[in-house]
Scaffold this motif. Structure first.
Motif, short mmCIF file in Angstrom:
data_model
loop_
_atom_site.label_atom_id
_atom_site.label_comp_id
_atom_site.label_asym_id
_atom_site.label_seq_id
_atom_site.Cartn_x
_atom_site.Cartn_y
_atom_site.Cartn_z
N PHE A 5 0.81 -1.22 0.00
CA PHE A 5 0.00 0.00 0.00
C PHE A 5 0.85 1.27 0.00
O PHE A 5 0.37 2.34 0.37
N GLY A 6 2.10 1.16 -0.42
CA GLY A 6 2.90 2.34 -0.68
C GLY A 6 3.59 2.98 0.51
O GLY A 6 4.07 4.11 0.43
N MET A 7 3.66 2.30 1.63
CA MET A 7 4.39 2.85 2.77
C MET A 7 5.89 2.68 2.57
O MET A 7 6.34 1.78 1.85
N GLY A 8 6.63 3.55 3.25
CA GLY A 8 8.06 3.37 3.27
C GLY A 8 8.43 2.15 4.11
O GLY A 8 7.62 1.67 4.91
N LEU A 9 9.67 1.66 3.93
CA LEU A 9 10.07 0.45 4.64
C LEU A 9 9.98 0.63 6.15
O LEU A 9 9.49 -0.25 6.87
N ASN A 10 10.42 1.78 6.66
CA ASN A 10 10.40 2.02 8.10
C ASN A 10 8.97 2.02 8.64
O ASN A 10 8.66 1.39 9.67
N ALA A 11 8.07 2.72 7.94
CA ALA A 11 6.67 2.76 8.36
C ALA A 11 6.03 1.39 8.26
O ALA A 11 5.21 1.01 9.11
N ALA A 12 6.41 0.63 7.23
CA ALA A 12 5.85 -0.71 7.06
C ALA A 12 6.29 -1.63 8.20
O ALA A 12 5.51 -2.45 8.70
N VAL A 13 7.56 -1.50 8.62
CA VAL A 13 8.05 -2.32 9.72
C VAL A 13 7.31 -1.98 11.01
O VAL A 13 6.91 -2.87 11.77
N LEU A 14 7.11 -0.68 11.26
CA LEU A 14 6.37 -0.29 12.46
C LEU A 14 4.93 -0.81 12.40
O LEU A 14 4.39 -1.30 13.41
N THR A 15 4.32 -0.74 11.23
CA THR A 15 2.96 -1.26 11.07
C THR A 15 2.92 -2.75 11.39
O THR A 15 2.00 -3.24 12.05
N GLY A 16 3.93 -3.47 10.92
CA GLY A 16 4.01 -4.89 11.23
C GLY A 16 4.15 -5.15 12.72
O GLY A 16 3.52 -6.07 13.26
N SER A 17 4.93 -4.32 13.39
CA SER A 17 5.13 -4.51 14.83
C SER A 17 3.85 -4.23 15.61
O SER A 17 3.63 -4.79 16.69
N LEU A 18 2.97 -3.37 15.06
CA LEU A 18 1.70 -3.09 15.73
C LEU A 18 0.81 -4.32 15.77
O LEU A 18 -0.04 -4.47 16.65
N LEU A 19 0.98 -5.21 14.78
CA LEU A 19 0.18 -6.44 14.73
C LEU A 19 0.79 -7.56 15.56
O LEU A 19 0.13 -8.56 15.82
N ALA A 20 2.04 -7.39 15.94
CA ALA A 20 2.80 -8.52 16.49
C ALA A 20 2.55 -8.77 17.97
O ALA A 20 2.71 -9.89 18.45
N SER A 21 2.18 -7.73 18.71
CA SER A 21 1.95 -7.93 20.14
C SER A 21 0.51 -8.39 20.36
O SER A 21 -0.27 -8.51 19.40
N HIS A 22 0.13 -8.66 21.59
CA HIS A 22 -1.27 -8.94 21.91
C HIS A 22 -1.56 -8.62 23.37
O HIS A 22 -0.65 -8.60 24.19
N THR A 23 -2.82 -8.35 23.66
CA THR A 23 -3.28 -8.03 25.02
C THR A 23 -4.22 -9.14 25.48
O THR A 23 -5.12 -9.53 24.75
N LEU A 24 -4.02 -9.62 26.68
CA LEU A 24 -4.76 -10.78 27.16
C LEU A 24 -6.15 -10.40 27.68
O LEU A 24 -6.49 -10.62 28.85
#
Length: 717
Positions: free
Chosen positions: A116-135
C-alpha cells in the motif's frame, strides 16, 4: 454559548470533572450492551472532542499530562499482570509460540505496508503493531477453569516476548525516522537499550524486594515507591531516546515478583484502572478525526481489510504451527489464536507514539483503532467459544478434595509444633493443645473455624446462626469478631466507646452460639483498617471460612472506592461467604446453586452449599443453563461429569438434584428459577483485563433482582 464552551475546554478543573463523569458512567453502560468499556471511553472522547461538543481539547496541558500518565500506566500494568511463575513453567514453548506469533504478523504487516505504498520504516512499524497482543480473554479462561491448560499458559507466557519485541522494533523505527540511524548508531542504541533494560529489570527487582522487606506493612510508602520507579523508568527510557512506554513495561516486569499478588498490587491497579488508563482511552477518542476516520473506512477500505485480515490470518498460522510443534489439539490451537488476537495495550500505545513521531499516517492510526475495536470484541467471544471446549486438567479436579479446612487436617499425623505455631493460633491455645499426645490433638481440638465479623445489629443474629450451623456440622468453632477502629492514640475516648459497643455485640453473638451448642471464641480487634482486621484475624485463627454480612455499598461508590467485600476477597487466605439472609437460617430448606463449568472453584462452591444443607436438613438443586444452540451431547457429558463428582468427591448426605435448562438470557433464567427457592448460592469472581479495566460478572447483574436469601461464595485472591 460558543464562549462558554471555549471557557470550559480551557478550564483544567472542568476538563477533569468531565473526565471523572465519563469514566464513572460510560464503561458500565457499554458493558451492558456487550461492548468493551474502553469503547465507551473512545466514544466519549469523540463526542466531547473537536468533532463533537468541543468540551475537551487534546492539546491542553492537563489532558496531555493525564493521557501520558495513562499510557505509562497501561504499559506498566500490562507488564505487572504477566504471570512470571506460569511463564517459567513453560518458558521454552512460550518463547517458541511467542516468536511465531510475533514474526508472522510482523512479516504480514510489513508486506501489507509495502503493497500500500508505505516506506520500509513505516511498514516495519505497522508490522510490529500487529505482532503484540493483550490478554483480554484471560478473565474468560480463568472463569472457565482452564488457565492451567498448557496451551493457555504458553499463550500467557508468549505475551512477554511479543510485547518486548514489538516495543524494541518501535524504538528502532522511531530512532531511524529521527534521521539518527546508521549501523554504528543502531549498535549503540541496542547496547544502550540492553544496559538500560538490565538496570531496570534487575536493579528495580533487587531494590524493590529490599525496600518491601524493610517497610513491612507500610502499604502507602510501598505504593509511592512503585509509582516512583515506574516514572523513573519511563524518564530513563526517554533519556536513551526510547519511547517511555518501553520503560513502563519493563518496570512492570521488574516489580512483578516484588509486589506478587499483594494488596499493594490491588491498589496500583485500582488507581490505574479507575483514573489514569481511562483518561488515555478518552484521549485516543479526542485524537480521532471523524471525517478522516470515515474516509479511511470508505476510501481506504482495502487497507483496513488487509490489516485486520492479515492479523487474523497470521495469528491463526502461528497457533497452527504451535499445534504441529507441540502436539496440541485443535481446540487448544484455536484458544491460543483467540487469546492472541486482541490488540489493545501495546498496540495503541505504540501507534500513538508512531503518530506523534510522524512515522505513521492518520489513515494507519485510524485503521489501528478499527483493529482494536474488532479484536477487542472478537477475541473474548472466540476465547469463550473455544476455551469451554478445553479439558480441565483432571489432576486439578481429582486433587480438589480439601474441605473448607486447614490443609493439615487431611494428615493429622503430620501436625507438629511448627505446624501449629505457623497456623497463627494464640499462645494459650498452642500450650493447651501441645500438652496432649499427638494422636489426641487433632481429634480433640476444633480445627474448623468460622470467623464472623459483626458490625450491624440488624444482621448479626442471622450471621451467627448460619455460622453456628456450619461449625456444628464440622465439629468446629465460631469466632465472632468485632473491629474497633483506632489509629495512634489508644486512650482516645472514642475508642473506649467503640470497644464498649463491640463487647455488647459479642455478648449477643455468644447467646446465639449457646443456643446451637457450639463453641465460640469472641475477639475484639483494635485496628486502623477494617479489612486488615478481618483478614489478619482470620489468618491468626487459621480460619477455614469467613462469613460476612451483605454490604449495601452501591455500584458507583464501589467503583470509586472499592468495597470491604472485594478487599477481604483479595487479602484473605481462606474462602469467604457474603450473605444476605431474609429469613432465619434454620428456615432455609431449598437451596439453588447455579453452575456454569466444573472447575475446582465450582466444586468448592457446591461443597459449601452441601455443608450448610446437611447442617440444616435442606435440599440442593444444581442449575446449569445453556444457550438453545448448545449441542445435546455436550450437555449429556456435563451431566455425567457432574454426577461423577457428586458421587466421588462431594458424597452428599442430603438430596442433591440437577436441573439443565436452555435459555439465552442466563441472568433472567436464574432470577426466574430463584422464585421457587429459599436461598441462592452464587460463585463470586473478580475479573480484570490486562489493561486494568474491570469486567462485570454475571453475579452483579442478577443479585439485585433475586428476592430470596443470597450467598456469594468466593475464593481468596
Amino acid at each position: 454559548m460558543e464562549s462558554l464552551l471555549n471557557q470550559a475546554s480551557n478550564n483544567p478543573l472542568v476538563s477533569f470533572t468531565l473526565l471523572l463523569l465519563v469514566i464513572l458512567t460510560l464503561p458500565p453502560l457499554f458493558e451492558r450492551i456487550k461492548l468493551p468499556g474502553l469503547v465507551g471511553l473512545l466514544f466519549a472522547g469523540v463526542v466531547l472532542g473537536s468533532n463533537g461538543l468541543g468540551l475537551l481539547d487534546s492539546e491542553s496541558e492537563s489532558i496531555k499530562l493525564l493521557a501520558d500518565i495513562g499510557k505509562i500506566y497501561l504499559m506498566f500494568v500490562a507488564g505487572l499482570e504477566i504471570d512470571l511463575d506460569e511463564f517459567r513453567k513453560t518458558k521454552d514453548r512460550s518463547l517458541g509460540f511467542g516468536f511465531a506469533t510475533f514474526l508472522l504478523p510482523l512479516v504480514f504487516g510489513i508486506t501489507i505496508g509495502l503493497i500500500f505504498g508505505m516506506g520500509l520504516n513505516a511498514a516495519v512499524l505497522t508490522g510490529s503493531l500487529l505482532a503484540s497482543h493483550t490478554l483480554l480473554g484471560y478473565p474468560i479462561v480463568n472463569r472457565l477453569g482452564v488457565v492451567k491448560n498448557e496451551a493457555v499458559t504458553v499463550t500467557i507466557g508468549a505475551t512477554i516476548f511479543t510485547d518486548i519485541a514489538a516495543l524494541l522494533v518501535l524504538a528502532i523505527c522511531i530512532s531511524i525516522h529521527g534521521g539518527e540511524f546508521s549501523a554504528t548508531s543502531l549498535i549503540i542504541q541496542l547496547v544502550t537499550l540492553g544496559i538500560y533494560s538490565a538496570i531496570v529489570l534487575f536493579g528495580i527487582d533487587k531494590l524493590g524486594k529490599e525496600y518491601f522487606r524493610r517497610t513491612g506493612d507500610e502499604e502507602s510508602n510501598q505504593f509511592m515507591f512503585i509509582l516512583l520507579v515506574v516514572f523513573l523508568a519511563a524518564v530513563g527510557a526517554q533519556v536513551i531516546n526510547v519511547d517511555k512506554i518501553v520503560g513502563a513495561f519493563l518496570a512492570g516486569l521488574a516489580v512483578n515478583d516484588v509486589v506478587g499478588r499483594s494488596p499493594v498490587e490491588e491498589k496500583i491497579e485500582f488507581v490505574g484502572s479507575t483514573l489514569f488508563i481511562p483518561c488515555f482511552f478518552v484521549d485516543m477518542g479526542l485524537l480521532l478525526d471523524i471525517p478522516g476516520f470515515i474516509k479511511t473506512i470508505t476510501t481506504e477500505l482495502p487497507l483496513t481489510v488487509a490489516i485486520v485480515g492479515g492479523l487474523f490470518v497470521s495469528k491463526w498460522l502461528a497457533a497452527a504451527i504451535a499445534k504441529l510443534l507441540y502436539n496440541y489439539s485443535w481446540n487448544q490451537a484455536m484458544t491460543m489464536w483467540a487469546l492472541s488476537l486482541p490488540q489493545v495495550a501495546a498496540t495503541l500505545a505504540a501507534a500513538l507514539a508512531g503518530l506523534n513521531a510522524g512515522l505513521i499516517s492518520d489513515s494507519v492510526f485510524n485503521v489501528v483503532i478499527v483493529l482494536m475495536l474488532v479484536t477487542s470484541i472478537a477475541g473474548p467471544i472466540l476465547t469463550a467459544k473455544f476455551g469451554r471446549k478445553l479439558s480441565t486438567p483432571q489432576e486439578d479436579l481429582a486433587s480438589n478434595k480439601t474441605e473448607l479446612t486447614p490443609s493439615y487436617i487431611t494428615n493429622p499425623n503430620s501436625a507438629s509444633l511448627s505446624t501449629v505455631a505457623n497456623s497463627g493460633f494464640l499462645y494459650d491455645d498452642i500450650a493447651a493443645e501441645l500438652t496432649q499426645p499427638k494422636a489426641e490433638r487433632i481429634t480433640s481440638y476444633p480445627l474448623f473455624r468460622v470467623v464472623v465479623p459483626v458490625a450491624n445489629p440488624k444482621t448479626e443474629k442471622y450471621l451467627i446462626e448460619m455460622s453456628a450451623l456450619i461449625a456444628n456440622h464440622e465439629s468446629g468453632l465460631v469466632v465472632p469478631l468485632s473491629i474497633a477502629k483506632a489509629h495512634v492514640h489508644m486512650d482516645d475516648p472514642q475508642l473506649k466507646k467503640t470497644i464498649k459497643r463491640s463487647r455488647r455485640r459479642l455478648k449477643t453473638a455468644l447467646k446465639v452460639t449457646a443456643k446451637f451448642d457450639v463453641q465460640a471464641k469472641p475477639i475484639i480487634r483494635i485496628d486502623d483498617d477494617i479489612v486488615h482486621g478481618i483478614s489478619r484475624t482470620a489468618r491468626e485463627q487459621n480460619a477455614s471460612l469467613i462469613v460476612m454480612g451483605w454490604s449495601e455499598t452501591n455500584r458507583l461508590q464501589s467503583r470509586l472506592f472499592g468495597s470491604i467485600t472485594d478487599s477481604v476477597f483479595w487479602s484473605s487466605h481462606c474462602s469467604v461467604a457474603v450473605v444476605r439472609l431474609l429469613k432465619e437460617p434454620i428456615d432455609i430448606h431449598q437451596i439453588l446453586v447455579p453452575i456454569k463449568n466444573l472447575t475446582p472453584q465450582t466444586i468448592r462452591t457446591i461443597r459449601f452449599a452441601n455443608i450448610f444443607a446437611e447442617a440444616n436438613s435442606a435440599t440442593i438443586t444444581l442449575l446449569h443453563i445453556d444457550e438453545h444452540k448448545t449441542n445435546t451431547q455436550k450437555i449429556s457429558e456435563l451431566e455425567q461429569k457432574l454426577q461423577h463428582i457428586l458421587d466421588t468427591q462431594i458424597k452428599p448426605e442430603t438430596k442433591i438434584t440437577t436441573k439443565f435448562l436452555r435459555q439465552d438470557n442466563v441472568a433472567a433464567a436464574i432470577v426466574k428459577e430463584a422464585e421457587n427457592y429459599d436461598m441462592v448460592v452464587l460463585r463470586s469472581m473478580r475479573r480484570r483485563t490486562a489493561g486494568g479495566l474491570a469486567v462485570s460478572d454475571i453475579s452483579d447483574r442478577i443479585v439485585k433482582d433475586i428476592q430470596c436469601s443470597i450467598v456469594l461464595f468466593g475464593e481468596s485472591h
